[in-house]
Design a protein around this motif. Structure first.
Motif, mmCIF file in Angstrom:
data_model
loop_
_atom_site.group_PDB
_atom_site.id
_atom_site.type_symbol
_atom_site.label_atom_id
_atom_site.label_comp_id
_atom_site.label_asym_id
_atom_site.label_seq_id
_atom_site.Cartn_x
_atom_site.Cartn_y
_atom_site.Cartn_z
ATOM 1 N N ALA A 1 15.319 17.429 5.360
ATOM 2 C CA ALA A 1 16.043 18.689 5.213
ATOM 3 C C ALA A 1 15.642 19.663 6.316
ATOM 4 C CB ALA A 1 15.745 19.300 3.857
ATOM 5 N N TYR A 2 16.493 20.676 6.485
ATOM 6 C CA TYR A 2 16.124 21.786 7.362
ATOM 7 C C TYR A 2 15.630 22.904 6.448
ATOM 8 C CZ TYR A 2 19.543 19.066 9.959
ATOM 9 O OH TYR A 2 20.252 18.044 10.511
ATOM 10 N N SER A 3 14.474 23.464 6.764
ATOM 11 C CA SER A 3 13.832 24.352 5.791
ATOM 12 C C SER A 3 14.631 25.611 5.503
ATOM 13 C CB SER A 3 12.422 24.701 6.257
ATOM 14 O OG SER A 3 12.481 25.382 7.488
ATOM 15 N N THR A 4 15.563 25.988 6.387
ATOM 16 C CA THR A 4 16.348 27.201 6.117
ATOM 17 C C THR A 4 17.680 26.892 5.468
ATOM 18 O OG1 THR A 4 17.200 26.996 8.346
ATOM 19 C CG2 THR A 4 15.417 28.579 8.008
ATOM 20 N N ASP A 5 17.897 25.653 5.124
ATOM 21 C CA ASP A 5 19.220 25.317 4.617
ATOM 22 C C ASP A 5 19.463 25.920 3.247
ATOM 23 O OD1 ASP A 5 21.534 23.737 3.607
ATOM 24 O OD2 ASP A 5 21.263 22.791 5.563
ATOM 25 N N GLY A 6 20.609 26.556 3.107
ATOM 26 C CA GLY A 6 20.955 27.192 1.845
ATOM 27 C C GLY A 6 21.095 26.190 0.708
ATOM 28 N N ALA B 1 14.540 40.088 18.091
ATOM 29 C CA ALA B 1 13.278 39.388 17.861
ATOM 30 C C ALA B 1 12.653 39.816 16.540
ATOM 31 C CB ALA B 1 12.321 39.646 19.018
ATOM 32 N N GLY B 2 12.256 38.844 15.767
ATOM 33 C CA GLY B 2 11.571 39.117 14.500
ATOM 34 C C GLY B 2 12.462 39.684 13.416
ATOM 35 N N ARG B 3 13.786 39.700 13.623
ATOM 36 C CA ARG B 3 14.673 40.370 12.665
ATOM 37 C C ARG B 3 15.210 39.456 11.580
ATOM 38 N NH1 ARG B 3 15.852 45.655 12.869
ATOM 39 N NH2 ARG B 3 14.936 46.637 14.699
ATOM 40 N N ILE B 4 15.053 38.138 11.749
ATOM 41 C CA ILE B 4 15.626 37.225 10.746
ATOM 42 C C ILE B 4 14.483 36.450 10.095
ATOM 43 C CG2 ILE B 4 17.305 35.384 10.336
ATOM 44 C CD1 ILE B 4 18.664 36.129 12.940
ATOM 45 N N ASP B 5 14.251 36.691 8.816
ATOM 46 C CA ASP B 5 13.204 35.907 8.151
ATOM 47 C C ASP B 5 13.839 34.721 7.422
ATOM 48 O OD1 ASP B 5 14.389 37.069 6.000
ATOM 49 O OD2 ASP B 5 12.725 38.439 5.555
ATOM 50 N N GLU B 6 12.983 33.852 6.867
ATOM 51 C CA GLU B 6 13.497 32.633 6.277
ATOM 52 C C GLU B 6 14.476 32.863 5.131
ATOM 53 O OE1 GLU B 6 10.148 29.691 6.027
ATOM 54 O OE2 GLU B 6 10.099 30.491 8.061
ATOM 55 N N PRO B 7 14.142 33.743 4.156
ATOM 56 C CA PRO B 7 15.114 33.968 3.082
ATOM 57 C C PRO B 7 16.461 34.455 3.612
ATOM 58 C CG PRO B 7 12.986 34.932 2.527
ATOM 59 C CD PRO B 7 12.880 34.475 3.944
ATOM 60 N N THR B 8 16.443 35.334 4.625
ATOM 61 C CA THR B 8 17.703 35.831 5.184
ATOM 62 C C THR B 8 18.523 34.691 5.765
ATOM 63 O OG1 THR B 8 16.533 37.850 5.769
ATOM 64 C CG2 THR B 8 18.693 37.521 6.774
ATOM 65 N N MET B 9 17.827 33.819 6.504
ATOM 66 C CA MET B 9 18.544 32.709 7.132
ATOM 67 C C MET B 9 19.103 31.756 6.084
ATOM 68 S SD MET B 9 19.449 31.965 10.199
ATOM 69 C CE MET B 9 21.017 31.181 9.853
ATOM 70 N N GLN B 10 18.281 31.470 5.064
ATOM 71 C CA GLN B 10 18.758 30.602 3.975
ATOM 72 C C GLN B 10 19.998 31.183 3.321
ATOM 73 O OE1 GLN B 10 15.898 29.558 1.001
ATOM 74 N NE2 GLN B 10 14.710 28.254 2.393
ATOM 75 N N GLN B 11 19.931 32.507 3.116
ATOM 76 C CA GLN B 11 21.042 33.195 2.457
ATOM 77 C C GLN B 11 22.309 33.125 3.305
ATOM 78 O OE1 GLN B 11 19.811 37.190 1.811
ATOM 79 N NE2 GLN B 11 21.478 37.619 0.383
ATOM 80 N N MET B 12 22.118 33.333 4.609
ATOM 81 C CA MET B 12 23.299 33.286 5.486
ATOM 82 C C MET B 12 23.872 31.866 5.546
ATOM 83 S SD MET B 12 22.688 35.932 8.629
ATOM 84 C CE MET B 12 21.163 35.313 9.318
ATOM 85 N N ASN B 13 22.983 30.868 5.633
ATOM 86 C CA ASN B 13 23.466 29.481 5.627
ATOM 87 C C ASN B 13 24.218 29.176 4.340
ATOM 88 O OD1 ASN B 13 22.546 28.689 8.136
ATOM 89 N ND2 ASN B 13 20.514 28.139 7.363
#
Lengths: 255, 518
Positions: B432-437, B482-494
């Motif tokens: 898996a990709y760790s940021t995958d929604g 830079a530094g503006r996207i954290d893991e939960p945000t990326m997961q949520q967007m995905n």
């Protein structure tokens, strides 16, 4: 008109036509007669260089045929053969007019020449001009083939067993037509056949070929009366026998 | 995404597809017909030439397209010494591969068509006094035409179909619908792309058929109709190209993306950020293969894209052994990129998208597996699924050698299908990709890399060697991310794209809006 001197064709050392010499006079019809493999077709095709001779000279009207390119030479020499080879994607008129168009004749001149030739070979121009070759009978195709060979007003016509594939009645009609046409146009003709009767019927003189060489050259009468050897005599016996059978049948019927 | 949004993309994609196809088919005819004629005149060459063309045909089309990239890059290297500039991604490799692909059917049919002309007609053609050239033009080609055109029709259908695979080498085509649609589970897009390319193939085929029948029947109307239509299509393709050239005096900033959802979203974020800050035009170059995209950046064919520190570390720097911590890897990568390729690491976005082994949550709980070491004894009874790259990547080799992982079977598959496969129980573990929604929505459990084998995968913005020089303001705009996207945000967007069907552009817009008011 046509002079053939020392004409030879070898394929990989195998001699097919061997040092052949003869002449065809202006307005004469010479038959090249012989069985298959005797070299008659090869000899004919060396006259218009469809096959390049290995050695020897051919002169037409006194001119060495090697002075022209092959295509230029062939545009001035009519050529017809058994399969006819009408171009299936062209109409009858386009087929007949093909050599004139290669020579750059004007469309008007080609058109009138085509009609003239169709009439000569006894095909009604208006009915046949625009037909496709596939819509013609075998005899009609061969008539168109002869018209095509004569289109550019050649002085010489070469025919390679042109009537070999036709039924006897059609063959007879076309043989009669050829006799008429060559007289009308005073053509010099070389005619290849393996059919003794046809040779006797059409030929002013007959050259009997065997193994690439000349067995005998003479008029039909000479061949019949004084065959040069056994082989020629045997060849002449067949039409004689046939004629004898026909005569006796006729005599019986009359009696 | 609603149908209307998809259809808005259609003219651009369809024209690009048409350009590719017409160019390839045109070149194919220009190469194949003369070659075919030449071969019939030199019978000894026939087996060699037809053999070579057949071998080309056996190369899978996707591979042929992909192979064009390094091939052209090599050629570009040679030619750059002569002052000739050659692009190794985009239109050129696609056209080159498609042209090669169109050669065989046209070539073979040209040879067959001419060889099939009755010997009596050849003799007749010579007998009436035609030269070799006249015989070819007046007899052989016209009679071979139906056979040649049949080959052309085969080539047309192949090329139009295969052109959908040109997307990963950077050429826009209707394949953009299909590739991005498959990744973002937007099946409307997949459908639109498939139907449009099928329609194009049928249309062009009909056109060629009409042209053929016109030529055979010598119908001026048909020939005129088909030739007119064809000319119109060529004019359309050419016109679009001219408009593009004319309007790109100021070359837009080209933003690359690999072939998965997160990349589409990040590319949109970069693009919108650049145009908001600088007003410069941007251009998306989507669905590029993982190494194609880096090569494209290095050679300046794209200006910016997002990669991952671990990917550079393992597949480009080819480092082996256990990686260090996050900051050290980042620094090593920054140094390496600057020194070796002149590529600028603009900044890390703040999240990691690492390859992580995932199991169904229920299985993990029942079997009490929390980390990879715990998976090792169970592995011989399990099947693992990975994306196309995973099993050949250094990380997998490290996992195998350090942990001694051995599964019952391993299957490489499309990453979108991989999640469906684990949910359906067809595989037991996936890469898996760790940021995958979908990790959250499918209730998957990520297994901890307890021996620290997998390098950190910081998302990093990379800029081409020339960008900082030409457009320092673009680099500045990107540094602000830079530094503006954290893991939960990326997961949520995905998740918003993969689960809720939002368009990547929309997700990016919402993210940047939020950022502004934060």
């Amino acid at each position: 008109m046509i002079e053939v001197e020392g004409l030879t064709k070898r394929y990989d050392g195998r001699v097919v036509v061997d040092d052949l010499s003869f002449e065809v006079g202006a307005g004469e019809l010479l038959v090249l007669l012989g069985g298959s493999g005797c070299g008659k077709t090869t000899t004919l095709k060396m006259i218009n260089r469809l096959i390049e001779p290995s050695a020897g000279v051919v002169r037409i009207g006194g001119r060495d045929t090697r002075e022209l390119s092959g295509p230029e030479l062939r545009r001035g020499v009519g050529y017809g053969f058994q399969q006819v080879g009408l171009f299936p994607h062209m109409s009858v008129a386009e087929n007949v007019g093909v050599t004139p168009s290669l020579l750059g004749w004007s469309p008007d001149r080609i058109r009138s020449r085509v009609d003239q030739l169709l009439a000569l070979v006894q095909l009604e121009p208006a009915a046949f001009r625009d037909r496709a070759p596939s819509a013609l009978s075998g005899g009609e195709q061969q008539r168109v083939g002869i018209a095509r060979a004569l289109a550019a007003e050649p002085g010489v016509l070469l025919l390679d067993e042109p009537f070999g594939a036709l039924d006897p009645l059609t063959r007879d009609h076309l043989q009669q037509a050829l006799i008429r046409i060559r007289r009308e146009l005073s053509l010099t003709v070389v005619f290849v056949t393996h059919d003794m009767v046809e040779a006797l019927l059409l030929g002013d003189r007959i050259a009997v070929l065997r193994d690439g060489g000349l067995a005998q050259l003479g008029t039909p009468g000479e061949l019949l009366q004084s065959p040069a050897d056994e082989g020629v005599a045997e060849l002449m016996a067949t039409p004689r026998r046939h004629a004898g059978i026909v005569d006796s049948l006729l005599a019986d019927a009359d009696g | 995404m609603p149908m209307a949004d998809e259809l808005a993309l259609l003219p651009g994609y369809a024209i690009a597809h048409l350009q590719l196809s017409l160019m390839a088919i045109g070149l194919g005819v220009a190469i194949s017909v003369p070659t075919g004629i030449w071969v019939t005149r030199n019978a000894r060459l026939e087996p060699a030439v037809l053999g070579a063309a057949s071998v080309l045909q056996t190369i899978p089309s996707l591979a042929l397209l992909a192979l064009m990239v390094p091939l052209l890059a090599g050629l570009a290297g040679l030619l750059s010494g002569l002052g000739v500039e050659l692009r190794s991604i985009g239109f050129l490799p696609a056209v080159a591969a498609l042209t090669l692909y169109s050669v065989l059917p046209i070539l073979r049919n040209t040879v067959t068509g001419i060889a099939g002309v009755d010997a009596a007609l050849i003799e007749a053609a010579r007998g009436v006094g035609m030269t070799d050239r006249q015989r070819l033009l007046r007899v052989e080609l016209p009679l071979a035409l139906p056979v040649i055109v049949a080959g052309l029709r085969t080539a047309t259908v192949w090329v139009v179909g295969t052109a959908t695979l040109a997307t990963p080498v950077g050429a826009t085509s209707l394949g953009n619908y299909i590739f991005s649609g498959l990744q973002t589970r937007n099946f409307t897009a997949v459908l639109v792309g498939s139907i449009a390319s099928a329609g194009l193939a049928i249309g062009l085929d009909a056109l060629v058929r009409t042209l053929e029948r016109g030529l055979v029947e010598r119908s001026r109307v048909r020939i005129g109709l088909a030739a007119g239509f064809l000319a119109l299509l060529c004019a359309l393709a050419l016109g679009a190209q001219l408009v593009r050239v004319a309007s790109s005096a100021q070359r837009p900033i080209a933003i690359g993306a690999k072939t998965f959802t997160e990349q589409y979203i990040l590319a949109e974020i970069l693009a919108q950020q650049v145009s908001r800050w600088t007003g410069l035009e941007t251009r998306a170059v989507q669905s590029l293969g993982s190494t194609v995209v880096f090569d494209a950046l290095r050679s300046g064919e794209i200006d910016v894209y997002v990669d991952y520190s671990g990917t550079i570390y393992a597949t480009i720097m080819k480092r082996e052994g256990l990686p260090g911590d996050r900051a050290r890897v980042l620094e090593e990568v920054r140094q390496y990129l600057a020194d070796e390729h002149g590529v600028l690491l603009v900044g890390a976005l703040g999240f990691e998208n690492t390859y992580a082994l995932a199991m169904r949550g229920r299985d993990a709980r029942e079997r009490r597996v929390g980390d990879i070491s715990g998976l090792v004894p169970l592995a011989p009874g399990l099947e693992i699924g990975g994306d196309y790259e995973f099993f050949v990547r250094a990380e997998w080799q490290a996992l195998e050698s350090v942990y001694g992982l051995r599964f019952r079977a391993q299957r490489a598959m499309d990453s979108a299908l991989m999640y469906q496969a684990i949910a359906a129980g067809e595989v037991d573990v996936i890469s898996a990709y760790s940021t995958d929604g979908r990790i959250a929505s499918l209730g998957l459990a990520l297994l901890r890399d307890d021996r620290g084998v997998v390098p950190p995968y910081d998302a990093i913005v990379l800029a081409s060697p020339g960008l900082a020089r030409r457009h320092p303001e673009v680099v500045e705009a990107l540094e602000a991310l830079a530094g503006r996207i954290d893991e939960p945000t990326m997961q949520q967007m995905n998740g918003a794209v993969d689960e809720h069907g939002l368009a990547p552009a929309e997700v990016a817009r919402r993210f940047l809006e939020g950022l502004r008011f934060r």
